[in-house]
Design an enzyme around this catalytic site. Sequence first.
Site, mmCIF file in Angstrom:
data_model
loop_
_atom_site.group_PDB
_atom_site.id
_atom_site.type_symbol
_atom_site.label_atom_id
_atom_site.label_comp_id
_atom_site.label_asym_id
_atom_site.label_seq_id
_atom_site.Cartn_x
_atom_site.Cartn_y
_atom_site.Cartn_z
ATOM 1 C CB VAL A 121 17.498 -5.640 -24.655
ATOM 2 C CG1 VAL A 121 19.078 -5.569 -25.829
ATOM 3 C CG2 VAL A 121 17.519 -6.930 -24.227
ATOM 4 C CB CYS A 122 17.463 0.397 -25.065
ATOM 5 S SG CYS A 122 17.203 1.563 -26.054
ATOM 6 C CG PHE A 123 20.073 0.263 -29.067
ATOM 7 C CD1 PHE A 123 20.607 0.529 -31.100
ATOM 8 C CD2 PHE A 123 20.136 0.009 -27.862
ATOM 9 C CE1 PHE A 123 21.237 1.976 -30.262
ATOM 10 C CE2 PHE A 123 20.717 1.752 -27.795
ATOM 11 C CZ PHE A 123 21.163 2.334 -28.935
#
Length: 259
Positions: A124-126
């Site tokens: 998950v990027c964030f």
Amino acid sequence: MAMDEALMNWHREGLIPPTIRFYLWENPTLSIGHFQKLNGIHMEAVHNHQVEMVRRMTGGSAVLHADELTYSIVITEKHASIPRSVSEAYYILSKGVVAGYANLGIAVDYAVPETEERKTKTAVCFEKSALYEMVVAGKKLSGNAQTRKNGVLLQHGSIPMRIDIDLLFDLFRFPSEVKKQERKRQFFHKATTIDELTGKRHTYADLHAAFHDGFQHGLGISLHPITLSDAQWDEVYKLAQEKYTTISDTRNRSISMKG
């Protein structure tokens, strides 16, 4: 994604100048990092939520694009303003992002993660910040990713107005429901959005105006629109059909995606 690749090709051929593109997403879409494996993605949930997927040219973790402004920058590596170092190029190009947030009344800092944090892997990027991404009070506010191909640099950036956290975490696999809920709770302390910080519900037009001006002032440039020919649009659609309608997973199996 085909448009961004086409912009790289045209710039390399000298057909267009350095380009900044702003865009939004018709449907919620999960963009997968160029080298990212798919075993962390919950494909059944992606289908059930009718979320589209695409593999982007740039690296990093998966990003859920929905209520956001997305930008891409295409520029030759030989440009006098572009450092050879990837991290320093991030720093230079992100000055436009800093100025865009300032136009919204948000003072941001550059993320300079500790070495151990950078080693932490997540789909998950964030969930974590990369070098020179934007943070406010230690919370990640925007993400970016970069690639260089045949002398041309492409940088992608995701600038969320708001994030549907329930949808986001439904799209990934976790060892257990308990672990999923734990990671979701932690996310509130790791990421934030424009709407949360300002207490105002923004629109794409709001962000486009703020960051269009921000890139001009932050980078000291003037932006002028370009118009594509019918032949160039045909090239984009052809590239989209040939390259961006399937995603290969870790077992070399192709997954068909919506066009």
